[in-house]
Design a protein around this motif. Structure first.
Motif, short mmCIF file in Angstrom:
data_model
loop_
_atom_site.label_atom_id
_atom_site.label_comp_id
_atom_site.label_asym_id
_atom_site.label_seq_id
_atom_site.Cartn_x
_atom_site.Cartn_y
_atom_site.Cartn_z
N ARG A 19 0.83 -1.21 0.00
CA ARG A 19 0.00 0.00 0.00
C ARG A 19 0.86 1.26 0.00
O ARG A 19 0.56 2.24 -0.69
CB ARG A 19 -0.93 -0.01 1.21
N GLN A 20 1.96 1.24 0.77
CA GLN A 20 2.83 2.41 0.82
C GLN A 20 3.48 2.66 -0.54
O GLN A 20 3.56 3.80 -1.01
CB GLN A 20 3.91 2.20 1.89
N TYR A 21 3.95 1.60 -1.18
CA TYR A 21 4.55 1.72 -2.52
C TYR A 21 3.55 2.33 -3.49
O TYR A 21 3.87 3.25 -4.25
CB TYR A 21 4.98 0.34 -2.99
N THR A 22 2.34 1.81 -3.47
CA THR A 22 1.31 2.29 -4.40
C THR A 22 1.02 3.76 -4.17
O THR A 22 0.88 4.54 -5.13
CB THR A 22 0.04 1.45 -4.24
N SER A 23 0.92 4.16 -2.91
CA SER A 23 0.66 5.56 -2.59
C SER A 23 1.79 6.46 -3.10
O SER A 23 1.53 7.51 -3.71
CB SER A 23 0.50 5.72 -1.08
N GLU A 24 3.03 6.05 -2.89
CA GLU A 24 4.18 6.84 -3.35
C GLU A 24 4.23 6.89 -4.87
O GLU A 24 4.57 7.92 -5.47
CB GLU A 24 5.47 6.25 -2.79
N LEU A 25 3.89 5.77 -5.50
CA LEU A 25 3.91 5.73 -6.96
C LEU A 25 2.89 6.69 -7.56
O LEU A 25 3.21 7.49 -8.45
CB LEU A 25 3.62 4.30 -7.43
N LEU A 26 1.67 6.63 -7.08
CA LEU A 26 0.63 7.50 -7.63
C LEU A 26 0.93 8.97 -7.35
O LEU A 26 0.69 9.84 -8.21
CB LEU A 26 -0.73 7.11 -7.07
N GLU A 27 1.49 9.26 -6.19
CA GLU A 27 1.88 10.64 -5.89
C GLU A 27 2.97 11.11 -6.83
O GLU A 27 2.94 12.24 -7.34
CB GLU A 27 2.34 10.74 -4.44
N GLY A 28 3.94 10.26 -7.10
CA GLY A 28 5.02 10.62 -8.01
C GLY A 28 4.55 10.79 -9.44
O GLY A 28 5.04 11.65 -10.17
N LEU A 29 3.58 9.99 -9.86
CA LEU A 29 3.06 10.10 -11.22
C LEU A 29 2.37 11.43 -11.47
O LEU A 29 2.30 11.89 -12.61
CB LEU A 29 2.10 8.95 -11.51
#
Length: 272
Positions: A19-29
């Motif tokens: 979940r943390q990875y996904t949150s960071e990924l979408l924020e970075g995108l």
């Protein structure tokens, strides 16, 4: 042309980490302009449903499963079916990775059955192929991978084949002990794949020790339509920088720069 850039987490990450990875990924995108780049991530089966909601709702990143059985249901203890991974949110399925061929004795026959099952349920198969070091040293790389692909895709119609992604991952170049391949070592294999399957499939990807320092060169190899990345993309900031490189290499400059500390005819063609 779509540039596919994805990563498989293999047997890594807890639900909280996923979940943390996904949150960071979408924020970075939010700070990147992807252009023609299509990201995808392939978590372990335990994390599929945990990240599916955020990814599917967002729509920018495809979600994949690392494996699925060829039967829809039944007495197959420990396995998951294509309908089950689809129900958990998967949109594509990785099939035939060399680790599964080596350690779990997957054969060309089981790989072919899995490809057919994934297509039957409307998902995208990501077929992995690749030769061991001894085959490469003997000069047989192209024949070996063409044979693997042909046996896995045997009997598919042209519309079915057009939905398949092929990831060429030389066994000698993958994993912690893999040796990064120089672009000139890969040109003949991709030329052979393109000649038999390139115009018939959804894309030809390269995987094997992909990192920030070689991603642009690998994407510059003729007929390479994307990258399938391992440990270099297991942290969201590393994956984001690789996506940025892919966008720039594809001629679409990234809108924002990520700083180093950002956490950001049903003709039978399958036997060609």
């Amino acid at each position: 042309m779509t540039v596919w850039v994805g990563t498989s987490w293999k047997m890594n990450k807890t639900l909280a980490e996923a979940r943390q990875y996904t949150s960071e990924l979408l924020e970075g995108l939010d700070r990147l302009e992807l252009g023609t780049v299509q990201p995808f991530i392939i978590p372990p089966a335990t994390a599929l449903s945990a990240v599916a909601g955020a990814l599917v709702d967002d729509g920018r990143v495809l979600l994949g499963a690392q494996n699925a059985h060829w039967e829809d249901n039944g007495a197959w203890t420990g396995e998951v079916s294509v309908p089950q991974v689809a129900d958990a949110g998967a949109q594509l399925v990785e099939i035939g990775h060399s680790e599964r061929r080596e350690h779990f004795r997957e054969t060309d026959q089981t790989v072919r059955r899995k490809v057919a099952a994934v297509l039957r349920h409307g998902l995208t198969p990501l077929l992995c192929i690749g030769e061991p070091a001894e085959v490469r040293e003997a000069g047989g790389s192209s024949d070996f991978i063409l044979g693997q692909a042909a046996r896995a895709l045997e009997g598919l119609s042209a519309p079915e084949l057009s939905r398949v992604l092929i990831a060429y991952e030389p066994v000698w170049a993958i994993g912690a002990a893999g040796r990064p391949a120089a672009p000139e070592e890969l040109r003949s294999s991709f030329a052979a794949l393109a000649g038999s399957f390139g115009q018939h499939t959804a894309g030809l990807l390269y995987g094997g020790s992909v990192a920030e320092d070689n991603a642009a060169a690998l994407l510059g190899i003729p007929h390479v339509d994307g990258l399938f990345i391992g440990r270099a993309a297991w942290e969201a900031d590393g994956y984001l920088r690789l996506l940025e490189t892919a966008a720039a290499t594809a001629g679409t400059p990234a809108a924002g720069r990520l700083s180093p500390d950002t956490n950001e005819s049903a003709e039978e063609v399958g036997t060609k």
